[in-house]
Design a protein around this motif. Structure first.
Motif, PDB file in Angstrom:
ATOM      1  N   ARG A  38     -10.167   3.210   5.807  1.00 38.33           N
ATOM      2  CA  ARG A  38      -9.029   3.954   5.275  1.00 38.33           C
ATOM      3  C   ARG A  38      -9.300   5.448   5.170  1.00 38.33           C
ATOM      4  O   ARG A  38      -8.378   6.227   4.962  1.00 38.33           O
ATOM      5  N   MET A  39     -10.558   5.871   5.309  1.00 41.53           N
ATOM      6  CA  MET A  39     -10.881   7.296   5.209  1.00 41.53           C
ATOM      7  C   MET A  39     -10.801   7.960   6.580  1.00 41.53           C
ATOM      8  O   MET A  39     -11.416   7.509   7.528  1.00 41.53           O
ATOM      9  N   PHE A  55      -8.091  11.379   3.209  1.00 41.61           N
ATOM     10  CA  PHE A  55      -7.235  10.239   3.532  1.00 41.61           C
ATOM     11  C   PHE A  55      -5.995  10.719   4.265  1.00 41.61           C
ATOM     12  O   PHE A  55      -5.601  11.877   4.145  1.00 41.61           O
ATOM     13  N   TYR A  57      -1.837  10.046   4.759  1.00 36.11           N
ATOM     14  CA  TYR A  57      -0.687   9.479   4.075  1.00 36.11           C
ATOM     15  C   TYR A  57       0.525   9.564   4.990  1.00 36.11           C
ATOM     16  O   TYR A  57       0.619  10.455   5.831  1.00 36.11           O
ATOM     17  N   TRP A  78       5.608   7.060  -0.360  1.00 35.47           N
ATOM     18  CA  TRP A  78       4.571   7.281   0.642  1.00 35.47           C
ATOM     19  C   TRP A  78       3.438   6.303   0.380  1.00 35.47           C
ATOM     20  O   TRP A  78       3.335   5.741  -0.709  1.00 35.47           O
ATOM     21  N   GLU A  79       2.580   6.123   1.400  1.00 35.51           N
ATOM     22  CA  GLU A  79       1.456   5.212   1.275  1.00 35.51           C
ATOM     23  C   GLU A  79       0.226   5.782   1.960  1.00 35.51           C
ATOM     24  O   GLU A  79       0.333   6.634   2.837  1.00 35.51           O
ATOM     25  N   ARG A  80      -0.934   5.300   1.533  1.00 37.09           N
ATOM     26  CA  ARG A  80      -2.183   5.661   2.189  1.00 37.09           C
ATOM     27  C   ARG A  80      -2.300   4.806   3.452  1.00 37.09           C
ATOM     28  O   ARG A  80      -2.142   3.602   3.404  1.00 37.09           O
ATOM     29  N   ASP A  83      -4.762   1.388   4.065  1.00 35.87           N
ATOM     30  CA  ASP A  83      -5.348   1.098   2.760  1.00 35.87           C
ATOM     31  C   ASP A  83      -5.265  -0.383   2.443  1.00 35.87           C
ATOM     32  O   ASP A  83      -4.221  -1.003   2.585  1.00 35.87           O
ATOM     33  N   TYR A  87      -1.762   1.092  -1.750  1.00 39.57           N
ATOM     34  CA  TYR A  87      -1.545   2.266  -2.586  1.00 39.57           C
ATOM     35  C   TYR A  87      -0.302   3.018  -2.134  1.00 39.57           C
ATOM     36  O   TYR A  87      -0.278   3.598  -1.052  1.00 39.57           O
ATOM     37  N   THR A  88       0.757   2.973  -2.940  1.00 36.83           N
ATOM     38  CA  THR A  88       1.994   3.707  -2.669  1.00 36.83           C
ATOM     39  C   THR A  88       2.329   4.574  -3.877  1.00 36.83           C
ATOM     40  O   THR A  88       1.893   4.294  -4.990  1.00 36.83           O
ATOM     41  N   LEU A  94       2.912  14.128  -4.772  1.00 34.40           N
ATOM     42  CA  LEU A  94       1.990  14.719  -3.797  1.00 34.40           C
ATOM     43  C   LEU A  94       2.473  16.077  -3.300  1.00 34.40           C
ATOM     44  O   LEU A  94       1.691  17.014  -3.178  1.00 34.40           O
ATOM     45  N   GLU A 120      -2.661   5.125  -8.462  1.00 34.44           N
ATOM     46  CA  GLU A 120      -3.754   4.305  -7.937  1.00 34.44           C
ATOM     47  C   GLU A 120      -4.598   3.689  -9.041  1.00 34.44           C
ATOM     48  O   GLU A 120      -4.976   2.524  -8.981  1.00 34.44           O
TER      49      GLU A 120
END
Length: 146
Positions: A38-39, A55, A57, A78-80, A83, A87-88, A94, A120
């Motif tokens: 995810r990174m 990350f 998004y 929005w979401e990662r 992930d 995580y939304t 943001l 999160e």
């Protein structure tokens, strides 16, 4: 990331001598197992050893059932990317990004960092009760060295 054709080499060229790019790619190319997938990147400050994870998004592809509730009507979610923890968060926590500093280095921060992190980690962002909160309010005296 992809829209600006970001690459590891470009990131290295703008980071400066005090930093080392440990990982960076718009699509995972290295260290892609488990949590690392995810990174998008990881950068470290050579002087302090502090690592900063990067990350990606994007707008949520499919709203979760709870996001369809009336109380969330009109919110852009929005979401990662990639992930595992789903995580939304609302885009307004943001964006717009704001300028900040960390260990003397400039960086971009979420519009509302506490709210962004609370989506999160929950509402547990304060100081832990024992023993750290006690230490915040403890009167200290100068140390006496014999």
């Amino acid at each position: 990331c992809r829209a600006v054709n970001a690459t590891r080499e470009k990131l290295v060229s703008v980071m400066g001598e005090g930093f080392e790019v440990l990982k960076f790619a718009c699509a995972c190319e290295e260290l892609c197992e488990g949590d690392d997938k995810r990174m998008v990147g990881r950068v470290t400050n050579r002087a302090t050893g502090v690592c900063i994870d990067i990350f990606a998004y994007a707008p949520v592809r499919e709203l979760r059932p709870w996001q369809l509730a009336k109380q969330y009507e009109g919110i852009e979610w929005w979401e990662r990317v990639d992930d595992h923890a789903d995580y939304t968060f609302p885009s307004e926590v943001l964006f717009p990004l704001q300028n900040g500093t960390f260990v003397g280095s400039p960086l971009l921060l979420p519009h509302d960092p506490e709210q962004f992190l609370s989506w999160e980690y929950g509402r547990c962002l304060g100081v832990h009760v024992w023993p750290w909160r006690l230490l915040l309010y403890t009167y200290t005296t100068p140390a006496v060295v014999p």
